[in-house]
Enzyme design. Structure first.
Site, PDB file in Angstrom:
ATOM      1  N   HIS A  30     -63.306 -39.522  14.201  1.00 44.57           N
ATOM      2  CA  HIS A  30     -64.230 -38.384  14.240  1.00 44.57           C
ATOM      3  C   HIS A  30     -64.678 -38.009  15.623  1.00 44.57           C
ATOM      4  O   HIS A  30     -64.170 -38.736  16.714  1.00 44.57           O
ATOM      5  CB  HIS A  30     -65.411 -38.596  13.272  1.00 44.57           C
ATOM      6  CG  HIS A  30     -66.316 -39.724  13.874  1.00 44.57           C
ATOM      7  ND1 HIS A  30     -65.806 -41.127  13.735  1.00 44.57           N
ATOM      8  CD2 HIS A  30     -67.528 -39.777  14.010  1.00 44.57           C
ATOM      9  CE1 HIS A  30     -66.998 -41.732  14.192  1.00 44.57           C
ATOM     10  NE2 HIS A  30     -68.052 -40.829  14.504  1.00 44.57           N
ATOM     11  N   HIS A  90     -67.455 -37.596  17.585  1.00 43.46           N
ATOM     12  CA  HIS A  90     -68.484 -38.039  18.189  1.00 43.46           C
ATOM     13  C   HIS A  90     -68.106 -38.657  19.382  1.00 43.46           C
ATOM     14  O   HIS A  90     -67.199 -39.563  19.676  1.00 43.46           O
ATOM     15  CB  HIS A  90     -69.377 -39.469  17.359  1.00 43.46           C
ATOM     16  CG  HIS A  90     -70.255 -38.477  16.372  1.00 43.46           C
ATOM     17  ND1 HIS A  90     -70.674 -39.185  15.270  1.00 43.46           N
ATOM     18  CD2 HIS A  90     -70.659 -37.228  16.149  1.00 43.46           C
ATOM     19  CE1 HIS A  90     -71.241 -38.406  14.512  1.00 43.46           C
ATOM     20  NE2 HIS A  90     -71.238 -37.159  15.065  1.00 43.46           N
ATOM     21  N   ASP A  99     -68.907 -41.235  21.400  1.00 44.26           N
ATOM     22  CA  ASP A  99     -68.675 -42.751  21.687  1.00 44.26           C
ATOM     23  C   ASP A  99     -67.457 -42.995  21.051  1.00 44.26           C
ATOM     24  O   ASP A  99     -67.005 -44.180  21.020  1.00 44.26           O
ATOM     25  CB  ASP A  99     -70.083 -43.574  21.120  1.00 44.26           C
ATOM     26  CG  ASP A  99     -70.437 -43.434  19.809  1.00 44.26           C
ATOM     27  OD1 ASP A  99     -70.187 -42.157  19.044  1.00 44.26           O
ATOM     28  OD2 ASP A  99     -70.602 -44.257  18.975  1.00 44.26           O
ATOM     29  N   HIS A 100     -66.761 -42.001  20.428  1.00 45.06           N
ATOM     30  CA  HIS A 100     -65.565 -42.255  19.782  1.00 45.06           C
ATOM     31  C   HIS A 100     -64.195 -41.862  20.454  1.00 45.06           C
ATOM     32  O   HIS A 100     -63.082 -42.007  20.328  1.00 45.06           O
ATOM     33  CB  HIS A 100     -65.385 -42.105  18.248  1.00 45.06           C
ATOM     34  CG  HIS A 100     -66.224 -42.859  17.276  1.00 45.06           C
ATOM     35  ND1 HIS A 100     -65.909 -43.789  16.654  1.00 45.06           N
ATOM     36  CD2 HIS A 100     -67.907 -42.712  17.480  1.00 45.06           C
ATOM     37  CE1 HIS A 100     -67.031 -44.494  16.040  1.00 45.06           C
ATOM     38  NE2 HIS A 100     -68.120 -43.823  16.443  1.00 45.06           N
ATOM     39  N   HIS A 141     -70.376 -38.924   7.184  1.00 43.81           N
ATOM     40  CA  HIS A 141     -70.942 -39.106   8.571  1.00 43.81           C
ATOM     41  C   HIS A 141     -70.527 -37.984   9.485  1.00 43.81           C
ATOM     42  O   HIS A 141     -71.603 -37.192  10.055  1.00 43.81           O
ATOM     43  CB  HIS A 141     -70.381 -40.363   8.988  1.00 43.81           C
ATOM     44  CG  HIS A 141     -70.675 -40.500  10.641  1.00 43.81           C
ATOM     45  ND1 HIS A 141     -72.037 -41.012  10.822  1.00 43.81           N
ATOM     46  CD2 HIS A 141     -69.947 -40.450  11.724  1.00 43.81           C
ATOM     47  CE1 HIS A 141     -71.964 -41.307  12.176  1.00 43.81           C
ATOM     48  NE2 HIS A 141     -70.819 -40.812  12.724  1.00 43.81           N
ATOM     49  N   ASP A 145     -67.023 -44.714  11.445  1.00 40.32           N
ATOM     50  CA  ASP A 145     -68.529 -44.788  11.130  1.00 40.32           C
ATOM     51  C   ASP A 145     -68.803 -44.586   9.695  1.00 40.32           C
ATOM     52  O   ASP A 145     -69.861 -43.717   9.528  1.00 40.32           O
ATOM     53  CB  ASP A 145     -69.416 -43.835  11.810  1.00 40.32           C
ATOM     54  CG  ASP A 145     -69.509 -44.256  13.390  1.00 40.32           C
ATOM     55  OD1 ASP A 145     -69.039 -45.439  13.827  1.00 40.32           O
ATOM     56  OD2 ASP A 145     -70.215 -43.551  14.222  1.00 40.32           O
ATOM     57  N   HIS A 183     -68.900 -50.349  14.888  1.00 37.57           N
ATOM     58  CA  HIS A 183     -70.334 -50.704  15.373  1.00 37.57           C
ATOM     59  C   HIS A 183     -70.643 -52.028  14.979  1.00 37.57           C
ATOM     60  O   HIS A 183     -70.376 -52.594  13.685  1.00 37.57           O
ATOM     61  CB  HIS A 183     -71.548 -49.689  15.056  1.00 37.57           C
ATOM     62  CG  HIS A 183     -71.299 -48.371  15.885  1.00 37.57           C
ATOM     63  ND1 HIS A 183     -71.717 -48.137  17.085  1.00 37.57           N
ATOM     64  CD2 HIS A 183     -70.771 -47.222  15.246  1.00 37.57           C
ATOM     65  CE1 HIS A 183     -71.404 -46.951  17.399  1.00 37.57           C
ATOM     66  NE2 HIS A 183     -71.010 -46.442  16.501  1.00 37.57           N
TER      67      HIS A 183
HETATM   68 ZN   LIG Z   1     -69.983 -41.443  14.743  1.00 41.67          ZN
END
Ligand SMILES: [Zn+2]
Length: 265
Positions: free
Chosen positions: A55, A57, A59-60, A119, A138, A176
């Site tokens: 996805h 985001h 941090d990905h 998410h 996530d 995570h």
């Molecule tokens: Zn995320």
């Protein structure tokens, strides 16, 4: 060819990037940061042969552009087709959607793509029957699930049910280390679940020693993760006792109430 291995690469405060390799070629799942991936590749003399994105985001995907630059040769980037088409993730070269099968030639490894919105609206997960593993970003966490930033409770519940239908022995590679706080919440939701109490004690001990609790396994999640158990009479009763749910509750309302409670826990 050597057997495939799955290597955990920690990043930021609590992210896990997953590197799948055969001692020669490697693919990386959700590289939010390039530096720790580059360091591992260099140290183990591995060639990066592909990137899987779940996805959009940061941090990905934050490390994708830098990894492409340093790869020296064009490599495929798999990700949600909708994000490729909309340009939300412009680095995707191979847009994927539900039910598609992809093969990473360099590793001779197959994945089935699952659409798992909730998410985010375009979240996907990668299931490898060969590795008996799911890379789910996530969506499902050990003991919990992702926050609903873009999707509805009904969407997330349907996504989690799709995951729950995979073989019970599937290893769950989420992105995570949230397990301990997730289980603290799970205990409030299901105080009489003996398997959950046992898991909470084990995870408390592991985290105290700095040991990772990911990957998890689907059967353990089915027994202890409240977000996979919204049909449980015990959970419905706890929600009602805590004034989190009233009246005739369908499964989506129960799931929504658990998610809402966790947001404020
Ligand atoms: Zn995320």
């Amino acid at each position: 060819m050597k057997p495939l291995q799955i290597q955990q690469i920690p990043a930021f405060d609590d992210n896990y990037l997953w590197l799948i390799h055969n001692s020669q070629n490697a693919i990386i799942v959700d590289p939010g940061d390039a530096a720790p991936v580059q360091a591992y590749l260099h140290q183990h003399n591995l060639q990066l042969s592909g990137i899987l994105i779940t996805h959009h985001h940061p941090d990905h995907i934050g490390g994708v552009a830098e990894l492409l630059r340093s790869a020296g040769t064009p490599i495929p980037v798999y990700g949600p087709r909708a994000d490729q088409q909309s340009g939300r993730i412009p680095t995707i070269t191979h847009g994927c959607q539900d039910g598609e099968s992809i093969t990473i030639d360099a590793l001779a490894c197959r994945f089935t793509v699952l659409d798992v919105p909730g998410h985010t609206s375009t979240h996907i997960a990668y299931y490898s029957p060969d590795l008996s593993s799911l890379f789910c970003g996530d969506t499902l966490f050990a003991g919990g699930c992702g926050r609903l930033f873009e999707g509805t409770p009904a969407q997330m519940l349907a996504s989690l049910k799709k995951i729950a239908a995979l073989p019970a022995s599937t290893a769950i590679y989420c992105a995570h280390e949230y397990t301990l706080s997730n289980l603290r919440f799970a205990r409030a939701v299901e105080p009489d679940n003996a398997r959950l109490a046992e898991r909470f004690n084990r995870v408390t001990e592991q985290r105290g020693q700095g040991i990772s609790t990911v990957p998890s396994q689907l059967d353990l999640e089915l027994q202890t993760n409240p977000f996979l158990r919204s049909a449980s009479p015990d959970i419905i009763r706890t929600l009602q006792l805590n004034n989190k749910l009233s009246g005739n509750a369908d499964e989506v309302s129960v799931f929504a109430a658990v998610r809402e409670w966790k947001n404020n826990f």
